[in-house]
Design an enzyme around this catalytic site. Structure first.
Site, PDB file in Angstrom:
ATOM      1  N   GLU A   1       1.362  -4.707   3.173  1.00  0.00           N
ATOM      2  CA  GLU A   1       0.388  -5.299   2.241  1.00  0.00           C
ATOM      3  C   GLU A   1       0.659  -6.761   1.955  1.00  0.00           C
ATOM      4  OE1 GLU A   1       1.474  -2.195   1.938  1.00  0.00           O
ATOM      5  OE2 GLU A   1      -0.291  -0.923   1.627  1.00  0.00           O
TER       6      GLU A   1
ATOM      7  N   PHE B   1      -5.333   1.798  -2.208  1.00  0.00           N
ATOM      8  CA  PHE B   1      -5.396   2.188  -3.620  1.00  0.00           C
ATOM      9  C   PHE B   1      -4.912   0.977  -4.414  1.00  0.00           C
ATOM     10  CE2 PHE B   1      -5.460   7.000  -3.866  1.00  0.00           C
ATOM     11  CZ  PHE B   1      -5.430   7.285  -2.521  1.00  0.00           C
TER      12      PHE B   1
ATOM     13  N   HIS C   1      -1.331   7.004  -7.866  1.00  0.00           N
ATOM     14  CA  HIS C   1      -2.582   6.968  -7.094  1.00  0.00           C
ATOM     15  C   HIS C   1      -3.815   7.134  -7.980  1.00  0.00           C
ATOM     16  CE1 HIS C   1       0.138   7.736  -3.683  1.00  0.00           C
ATOM     17  NE2 HIS C   1      -0.849   7.450  -2.866  1.00  0.00           N
TER      18      HIS C   1
ATOM     19  N   ASP D   1      -3.155   0.986  -6.838  1.00  0.00           N
ATOM     20  CA  ASP D   1      -1.770   1.302  -7.189  1.00  0.00           C
ATOM     21  C   ASP D   1      -0.762   0.657  -6.245  1.00  0.00           C
ATOM     22  OD1 ASP D   1      -2.332   4.161  -8.904  1.00  0.00           O
ATOM     23  OD2 ASP D   1      -3.823   3.556  -7.443  1.00  0.00           O
ATOM     24  N   PHE D   2      -1.182   0.291  -5.043  1.00  0.00           N
ATOM     25  CA  PHE D   2      -0.250  -0.266  -4.069  1.00  0.00           C
ATOM     26  C   PHE D   2      -0.105  -1.783  -4.229  1.00  0.00           C
ATOM     27  CE2 PHE D   2      -2.050   3.191  -1.003  1.00  0.00           C
ATOM     28  CZ  PHE D   2      -1.538   4.184  -1.816  1.00  0.00           C
TER      29      PHE D   2
HETATM   30  C1  LIG Z   1       2.462   0.621  -0.093  1.00  0.00           C
HETATM   31  C2  LIG Z   1       1.571   1.694   0.401  1.00  0.00           C
HETATM   32  N1  LIG Z   1       0.631   1.393   1.305  1.00  0.00           N
HETATM   33  C3  LIG Z   1      -0.204   2.333   1.762  1.00  0.00           C
HETATM   34  C4  LIG Z   1      -0.118   3.627   1.330  1.00  0.00           C
HETATM   35  C5  LIG Z   1      -1.086   4.700   1.844  1.00  0.00           C
HETATM   36  N2  LIG Z   1      -0.403   5.579   2.736  1.00  0.00           N
HETATM   37  C6  LIG Z   1       0.158   6.734   2.319  1.00  0.00           C
HETATM   38  S1  LIG Z   1       0.987   7.524   3.522  1.00  0.00           S
HETATM   39  C7  LIG Z   1       0.577   6.328   4.642  1.00  0.00           C
HETATM   40  C8  LIG Z   1       1.044   6.429   6.043  1.00  0.00           C
HETATM   41  C9  LIG Z   1       2.517   6.492   6.097  1.00  0.00           C
HETATM   42  O1  LIG Z   1       2.908   6.520   7.417  1.00  0.00           O
HETATM   43  P1  LIG Z   1       4.401   6.850   7.784  1.00  0.00           P
HETATM   44  O2  LIG Z   1       5.308   5.952   7.010  1.00  0.00           O
HETATM   45  O3  LIG Z   1       4.509   6.804   9.242  1.00  0.00           O
HETATM   46  O4  LIG Z   1       4.640   8.319   7.215  1.00  0.00           O
HETATM   47  P2  LIG Z   1       3.888   9.661   7.662  1.00  0.00           P
HETATM   48  O5  LIG Z   1       2.678   9.806   6.800  1.00  0.00           O
HETATM   49  O6  LIG Z   1       3.548   9.540   9.080  1.00  0.00           O
HETATM   50  O7  LIG Z   1       4.851  10.756   7.375  1.00  0.00           O
HETATM   51  C10 LIG Z   1      -0.189   5.333   4.065  1.00  0.00           C
HETATM   52  C11 LIG Z   1      -0.722   4.153   4.767  1.00  0.00           C
HETATM   53  C12 LIG Z   1       0.854   3.899   0.350  1.00  0.00           C
HETATM   54  N3  LIG Z   1       0.981   5.112  -0.166  1.00  0.00           N
HETATM   55  N4  LIG Z   1       1.685   2.923  -0.083  1.00  0.00           N
END
Ligand SMILES: Cc1ncc(C[n+]2csc(CCOP(=O)(O)OP(=O)(O)O)c2C)c(N)n1
Ligand SMILES: Cc1ncc(C[n+]2csc(CCOP(=O)(O)OP(=O)(O)O)c2C)c(N)n1
Ligand SMILES: [Mg+2]
Ligand SMILES: [Mg+2]
Lengths: 328, 336, 328, 336
Positions: free
Chosen positions: D62, D85, D131, D87-88
């Site tokens: 981000e 979101f 969230h 929240d991020f």
């Molecule tokens: C800072 C942040 N950015 C975006 C998200 C939205 N988000 C939640 S899980 C995810 C993907 C995460 O990918 P990975 O780290 O590979 O974990 P996986 O879901 O594959 O287990 C995203 C983009 C978030 N929760 N926090």
């Protein structure tokens, strides 16, 4: 390394328990949500990220951990927490939002905190990585032999907290192990579109720490790599990184249409089910019969069912409890 | 016997040192807080006393080391972390507001985060838009953080000791113009008597710095000083201003605020933070909610008029409340 | 690579100009601030981070840049902006907080924005790195042959924005060059206490991009490394990183007591003055006489003096102008 | 001929598509905004129409990609960035509030940052503390960002078009419960007539959603819907509520607010953001400053009572304002 029967069987039991838990949560999640899916409805509302398929990673790493070794996890935390040895009832009750839950219903599926197993997680990608570094700092300050572990996805390896945390851990030579679970996707974004190196293990060089890639579907491979990293940390020799290549069997979250997957991709990966892989290894050694495997499955089904009953029968918190626990 | 005088920065460093002696789990980290003693002196002498294990310089990794403090705190340590300027919070905000502030609540109270995040605020020395902000209003909007904004050496020591002993996350905002630093514009109130022995000041107790009858000035930090100077000038003109130093924004001493306004019937909020959607709005709203019938005039606010802090001196003076502008606004208020 | 006389002389002129500017600002900074130093007083109030000592880096890199090539810089931006070819009068006026300044007095020494040379900087460590990536993204989207450059310190290489930015640039193969100016310290914190690798060039491996270390006191060395990186980017072959080892001659900011320095450290480094190093190279070739060097110095002194006069004679903005320029 | 109905998410995507057609410099980036179409549908269909060069999925970075948008904007592009979101935001806050928001001002206007940062807000579906937040009040406190918080498909399209054409940074907060998504609790107001042709809605113009005489309800986003439902119920009980949708918090339509309160003499702010030091305080303060003499009762605020959003349904319902609680608070206000 030749592993002992008990070790392998424990890994197997753990993996089956996680799978059973996740699949049952996956079923219950849809209660009262269908036919017109409503995320807010049912006994388990909100988002749901399940760990099915990746169990060998949690099990293989946590096999080396004691209850007092701190672990931080992510939005997909169930597997790590179960492998860490949580009280299943309290965990399930939290997922149901019940008063008897780990966090009295305030946390829910993505925010599970368990002091008994020194476990924390959260819904912000990368948010838990610095916590593991801090826990390791506390350990070092107290001259203890505990080790902190941080689990996170390959998607998280592109966020700033990854870089800052590993650099801190390396500069301060802290007892912490970083476990990148590379399940190929961050939601719908494939690793090639997010990551400038082929393997996150290559990033160890940026911090001067050991980093290895392992087959994350193979519990024994994970177990062995984790042993080396965790032993090293326990000996006070500093941090290291493990990249486990794995796959999530149920999509990013429940309701994910998975339009981004390749044609046969999932079915190919399902052939590499960690339960089958480890089961085959055990059977080859003559350490597991079909009947024993069934008995293990039955036991885990019973345990999960008991947790379910506990959760369902537990009361909800009173609405006004929302105002409690803001400050210590 | 003469009283021992201390600057605010030395008062803070003394509070930290005393708590570090008292409690092994207290340690300090941040950028340039070791050999340098903290850019604003809040950790001066600590490295010499406690060594590099307990007084740790960090890389420039705010997300990482503030997050590490959170993790260490959940494991029972009591970290004090310095964010060099509050303006840098953006590099660490997830750890501050989604982690530090929320973990105690999300965990249903099973996990504590006893840490102090201390940081420098304020302008009036031409450090421009990214090094002059206050922002306590922004953090006060985030549930789960206690917000301490001292204005004097005495309060700084007592509130810091209280903060370190608190089991909840505390943000401690010290103003550069109140630290009593040799290289800042001299401020006579930045050096004062501070007892040598350890003491605490409870959170949520405002301090009525000056009694008055005609209007209530609600404020914190350096603006307490400017408001007191303004009250002096107003007194010469026959206007009696009550000056209240809130000291902590969370928890907030609503009672003292409301009682004062019920007495004076007029309220002016003086705030070095941005005007809109911040502290001045909240305080004005509380007065309107709880003392509406006592108000003889519409409340007034004097704050930074919703622009970043400009570099050039005449413009900076125009946006940060000055004694003269406090006087003028107070007079308008009393005459309305 | 054998460099041409004109190229070397231009580097030299640039370095001398930067040094002259910085040293004069350093003098004026103390006007009305002493004897009891008051940071808020004098014609140039606020913090002041000067670039003396590191000039070879700015000059060597910017020698390859056109006015329309975007550059992002830091809290120590003067050298980069001068090397980029700014209008010296407007720059000096901004540092004086005058209405005729680049930013009409709103920005000041750390916040210099110059659309004519596509230059931006700021006071937040790491804050400018993503901007260069974004500028490069704009360039790529428009299929232009411009190149973006981001200058930052070795301290900044430990902040999350470094990691995120380089990864983005590498994944998207953007025309951007990252220049780490390793002057051994971040304020008082030495590199060994902040950085888990010996050289930030080792971090290129974490992004699969070329990364080299150069002697940042040697303008020719910087020039050559920068040529390769910038040409590469201009050809559309993606990002790279240059680490220039250098030293700041005046402390972190004016007023820095530098208690953290080793005993003879600064005097040793002053022997590696980039002006002398390049001057010697020029003289060796017979391309610079002492008289010519003096003439160059005199010219630069004149230019800086002219900028000073312009700045001093310019009016301050009216106080109410503080309310302008919030929105476009 | 029947009117064309659109959900809010499709209305947003349509506004973006039309602007992308109109102006080559507009592009979109964010996590899962390509093939996935955005988790909340705000970019659905754009990848198919415009291809991966103009509709870019990003890594989870981000700080990096919002900062890249700032850099691209200063080079003349007009990025639209999705922060999945709100929240991020902590992972990117420095780029949002120290860079995006301040560069136009710090540069004395010589550098523009024409970009839109859009983000999802809101709770009521058990997504818990990290969230479910709104936080528009926090960003409204930061000078230099226009704050848009639409409540309907029609407004969403017009305000998004306006936002993209604006030369200043704009944050666009869409509420998950207003997007009209198939998987969220159905909301009849989330689907409505939206003209096919492009149109704009100027910033700073509140919308009086319902005329009333007895009290003014000031609100935004999903709380507009709940307030309208509450007004319906109040009407049955003989209470006539005026419901004002502010639509943008910066700039804020103070005139409409003040005029309404001068007419009804009572004001209730309904806010899904945290209670203290946020939107509800600011609006209450404005009313106190500008319409004090017209107030027949102390202003009231209904907002999240300064706790993170709890997961469990009964607790979440207790903290996020519901129709019933709006009704009850309005009745108290009218009876006081
Ligand atoms: C800072 C942040 N950015 C975006 C998200 C939205 N988000 C939640 S899980 C995810 C993907 C995460 O990918 P990975 O780290 O590979 O974990 P996986 O879901 O594959 O287990 C995203 C983009 C978030 N929760 N926090
Ligand atoms: C995010 C952030 N953290 C801390 C600071 C305070 N600070 C300003 S310059 C500096 C040191 C920077 O070191 P380096 O990147 O090596 O650049 P140098 O000063 O050596 O040129 C620090 C810590 C800041 N401005 N921004
Ligand atoms: Mg993944
Ligand atoms: Mg440096």
């Amino acid at each position: 390394m030749a592993l002992e029967k008990e070790t392998l069987l424990n890994l197997y039991r753990n993996i089956v328990l996680i799978r059973t838990f996740e699949e049952r949560v996956g079923e219950m999640y849809y209660e009262d949500k269908l036919p017109a899916f409503d995320i807010a409805a049912g006994p388990i509302p909100g988002e749901m990220h399940l760990y099915s398929g990746q169990e060998a990673v949690a099990a293989g790493v946590c096999a080396h951990l004691r209850p007092d070794d701190p672990v931080t996890s992510t939005h997909r935390p169930h597997g790590h927490l179960i492998a860490k040895g949580v009280d299943l009832n309290a965990m399930m009750a939290e997922i149901f939002g019940k008063k008897t839950g780990l966090c009295q219903g305030k946390g829910g599926h993505m925010h599970l905190f368990d002091p008994a197993t020194h476990f924390g997680c959260g819904g912000i990608v990368g948010g838990g990585i610095p916590h593991a570094v801090g826990a390791a700092l506390a350990i070092k300050k107290r001259h203890e032999d505990r080790v902190a572990v941080s689990f996170f996805g390959e998607g998280a390896a592109n966020i700033g907290a990854f870089h800052e945390s590993i650099n801190l851990a390396a500069v301060w030579k802290l007892p912490v192990v970083f476990v990148v679970e590379d399940n190929l996707y961050a939601i719908s974004v494939p690793k090639e579109a997010s990551t400038s190196v082929r393997s996150n293990a290559e990033r160890g060089a940026a911090y001067g720490i050991p980093a290895v890639q392992v087959d994350g579907q193979n519990a024994v491979a994970v177990y062995e790599a984790a042993k080396e990293a965790i032993d090293r940390a326990r000996r006070g020799e500093g941090p290291s990184l493990i990249e486990a290549i794995c796959y999530r069997f149920r999509g990013h979250f429940e309701g994910d249409a998975e339009g981004y997957l390749g044609a046969d991709e999932k079915s190919t990966w399902k052939e590499k089910d960690p339960i089958n892989i480890l089961g085959a290894q055990l059977k080859e050694q003559g350490w597991l019969t079909d009947a024993e495997a069934e008995a293990i499955q039955a036991e885990m089904t019973r345990r999960v069912a008991a947790a379910e009953t506990f959760a369902r029968e537990s009361p909800y918190p009173a609405p006004e409890e929302a105002l409690e626990n803001l400050f210590a | 016997m003469t009283e021992r005088l201390l600057t605010t920065s030395k008062a803070i460093a003394e509070a930290i040192a005393q708590e570090m002696e008292r409690d092994d789990s207290v340690f300090v980290m941040g950028e340039d807080i070791g050999a340098y003693g903290g850019i604003f002196g809040a950790t001066e002498g600590l490295l010499q006393k406690f060594g590099p294990e307990r007084v740790m310089d960090t890389p420039i990794s705010e997300m990482g080391f503030i997050g590490a403090a959170v993790g260490a705190a959940t494991e029972g340590m009591r970290p004090i972390v310095e964010l060099m300027f509050v303006d840098f919070f953006g590099a660490a905000m997830d750890q501050i507001y989604n982690q530090m502030a929320k973990i105690p609540y999300m965990s249903g109270g099973n996990t504590k985060v006893p840490m102090v995040l201390m940081t420098a605020i304020g302008g009036s020395y031409s450090d421009a838009a990214q090094h002059s902000q206050c922002l306590y209003g922004l953090f006060a909007h985030t549930p789960g953080i206690k917000i301490v904004v001292p204005s004097s050496p005495y309060d700084a020591k007592g509130l810091m000791t209280q903060a370190i002993r608190d089991d909840s996350p505390v943000m401690f905002f010290f103003h550069k113009g109140v630290q009593g630093l040799g290289w800042m514009t001299p401020n006579p109130r930045a050096t004062a008597h501070v007892p040598e022995e350890s003491y605490t000041i409870p959170f949520g107790q405002a301090d009525v710095k000056r009694q008055g009858q005609d209007l209530t000035i609600l404020t914190v930090s350096l603006m307490v000083h400017r408001s007191l100077d303004a009250a002096e000038k107003l007194a010469e003109q026959g206007i009696s201003a009550e000056v209240i130093d809130l000291r902590t924004l969370v928890p907030l001493d609503r009672e003292t605020i409301v009682n004062s306004v019920k007495k004076t019937h007029r309220v002016l909020v003086v705030d070095e933070d941005y005007l809109s959607y911040g502290m001045s709005g909240e305080l004005t709203a509380i007065v309107a909610e709880e003392a509406l019938d006592y108000l003889d005039a519409a409340p007034k606010r004097l704050a930074v008029p919703d622009v970043p802090i400009p570099y050039s001196r005449p413009m900076e003076k125009y946006v940060i409340p000055t004694v003269d502008r406090i006087v003028a606004t107070a007079k308008e208020l009393v005459e309305s």
